[in-house]
Each structure stands twice: as C-alpha cells, then as structure tokens.
Design a protein around this motif. Structure first.
Motif, PDB file in Angstrom:
ATOM      1  N   THR A   1       0.843  -1.180   0.000  1.00  0.00           N
ATOM      2  CA  THR A   1       0.000   0.000   0.000  1.00  0.00           C
ATOM      3  C   THR A   1       0.884   1.239   0.000  1.00  0.00           C
TER       4      THR A   1
ATOM      5  N   THR B   1      -3.957   6.823   0.857  1.00  0.00           N
ATOM      6  CA  THR B   1      -4.786   5.672   1.216  1.00  0.00           C
ATOM      7  C   THR B   1      -5.331   5.847   2.628  1.00  0.00           C
TER       8      THR B   1
ATOM      9  N   THR C   1      -4.446   0.574  -2.818  1.00  0.00           N
ATOM     10  CA  THR C   1      -4.522   1.957  -2.350  1.00  0.00           C
ATOM     11  C   THR C   1      -5.902   2.462  -2.732  1.00  0.00           C
TER      12      THR C   1
END
Length: 285
Positions: free
Chosen positions: A146, A182, A206
C-alpha cells in the motif's frame, strides 16, 4: 473467520478492529501485551486465540530515521515478520502482511504491478522487502503493498499538514513525487475482504487516483476548510525533491497497479472521497 491483529495501537490496526465484517471475529491486544518483536508474547496470543488469520499491521515506518538505525528497522520489518510467519504456521493460521510502495525505485514510468521487480532506494524499503520475502516463505500467506496511509488519529501527512496550516501562512510541499493517498479504514476493509477470499501471494491496494504530495496538501487544505478543521487558507507552494533533501531517497513515481485487487474485491473509491470522509471524522469537524 477468527483473526488476531498485531499492531492494534496503530492507525491500520485500529482500522482493522473497526472494520470486522459480519460473521468474523477479531482479537486486538494492545502493543504492550503483544509486541511484534517479542516472540513469546506473540506465540502466547496465537496459542490462546488459535486464529484463522493473523493481520500484521505493525512496522517500523520512520523512513528517514531508518537510515541511521538500520538494525531497528530490520528487527521490526524483517526478522520479526519471519518469526511471526513461522509462529502462524504452527497454529495453522494464514499471515496477512502489509508492505509498501517503497520497495520500488519509482523509475518505471507506469503503475507498478505485483510481479514487477522491486528495487528499494532506502533502508526502510529494503527491510520491508526482506519482510515480504520472509512472509511469502509459506505459500498460504498474503502480502498487500500500500502507500501514503493516513487516518484521523495517527501520526501521518494529513494531520501534519493540518497542524502546519493552522500555524503558518505558507507551506512548501514536494510536487515531483507521485503516488496515491490511502485511508486506513479503506485499506483495512480491503485486507478483510482479501483474507476472507483466501487470497495469497502479493496484491496491491490503495485508494484510486494519483497525486503528488503537493496535490495531496492542496486537497487537505480544501477539505479541511470545508469540514471546519481549518479556519484559514494557508498558501501551498510546490517545490522539487532537490529543494527538500531528506536522509532517505524516495521513489519519484510509486503508483501501484491494483488490477489484481480489482478482480478479487472490486474497484475502491477515489482518494479525494476518502479524504473527505476522514475530515468529517475529526473531533473538531
């Protein structure tokens, strides 16, 4: 599905505890009782809970500090992850480990797919990559990369910008590093969904869209003013990475290709929409 959350005190750990889906159960011990780097504590909780899934939301994330303290970053981001993976196997649990866009060098010129070759530029990125490889020693395990994670309570870029914008009339923010913000709650929901499907290997998640840190800061100003989190509009000035040197090198373009996640759990929401929701959750909003 029963899950044990490691790193429950952090922003992602809190998000995981808040996003438990219907029919699932989560145990989220405080860090003082279940520290990732204490194998006896971790094994004790695994033996008591006997989870189906272990979420590892703990990490050494001080990117610049890691350049001077590689041993600490390696201990948390790599060695402890390997020990956790072995401990999870012993109780028959799948490990869901969270990694980072910083495993890439940012020179590819397109979004990075899960199977693109990593080439980290920093100690943080190298130790996170080592942790990924240790987690993936066991084929049932899942690694989710992420980027730019924030929530309404943690130490993160959004809250730092809100504080600085309240204190100053002018801020300079890097405009030539591109990625995707995110929201921790959205990441948590994606982790639960992937774990529920029994996903394994490497996935990316994300929020949707792309931004520079400058774009992100401007959006924080606009959404902060709209939500009442800011009382004045500070000027945000774009600068280059060369104008803001840091101990750790950062990838210039670290957008992640989420096609694999889209196929598994659907397309998520745009980062701006998620930021707006987060602003509405601030205590003073």
């Amino acid at each position: 599905m029963k899950a044990l959350i490691i790193g429950a005190n952090g922003q992602l750990g809190r998000g995981l505890a808040a996003a438990v889906p219907e029919g699932a159960e989560a145990v989220a011990p405080p860090e003082a009782e279940c520290n990732l780097t204490d194998p006896d504590q971790v094994q004790g909780w695994l033996d008591r809970v006997r989870p189906d899934v272990v979420f590892n939301a703990a990490a050494y994330t001080a990117v610049d500090a890691a350049e001077q303290d590689e041993a600490a970053a390696e201990r948390v981001n790599a060695a402890a992850v390997g020990a956790l993976a072995e401990a999870a196997v012993r109780v028959g649990a799948c490990l869901v480990h969270v990694s980072t866009d910083f495993v890439f060098d940012g020179v590819l010129g397109r979004p990075y797919a899960p199977d693109d070759a990593p080439n980290p530029l920093s100690v943080y990125g190298r130790t996170k990559l080592a942790g990924e490889r240790l987690a993936l020693t066991h084929p049932r395990n899942l690694v989710v990369r992420t980027a730019w994670v924030y929530d309404e309570t943690g130490r993160n870029f959004v809250r730092t910008m809100l504080r600085l914008m309240a204190e100053r009339d002018r801020l300079a923010v890097v405009a030539d590093q591109i990625g995707t913000p995110t929201y921790a709650r959205d990441l948590a929901a994606a982790l639960w969904a992937l774990a529920g499907q029994g996903a394994s290997g490497v996935f990316h998640f994300t929020n949707e869209g792309v931004a520079s840190w400058y774009d992100f800061a401007v959006a924080i100003r606009e959404e902060g003013l709209a939500a009442g989190a800011l009382k004045k509009a500070a000027m945000v000035v774009p600068i280059g990475t060369k104008d803001y040197p840091t101990p750790a090198r950062r990838p210039a373009f670290s957008v992640l290709d989420k096609s694999k996640s889209h196929a598994a759990i659907g397309v998520g929401r745009h980062w701006r929409e998620a930021l707006r929701e987060m602003m509405g959750r601030l205590p003073h909003a």
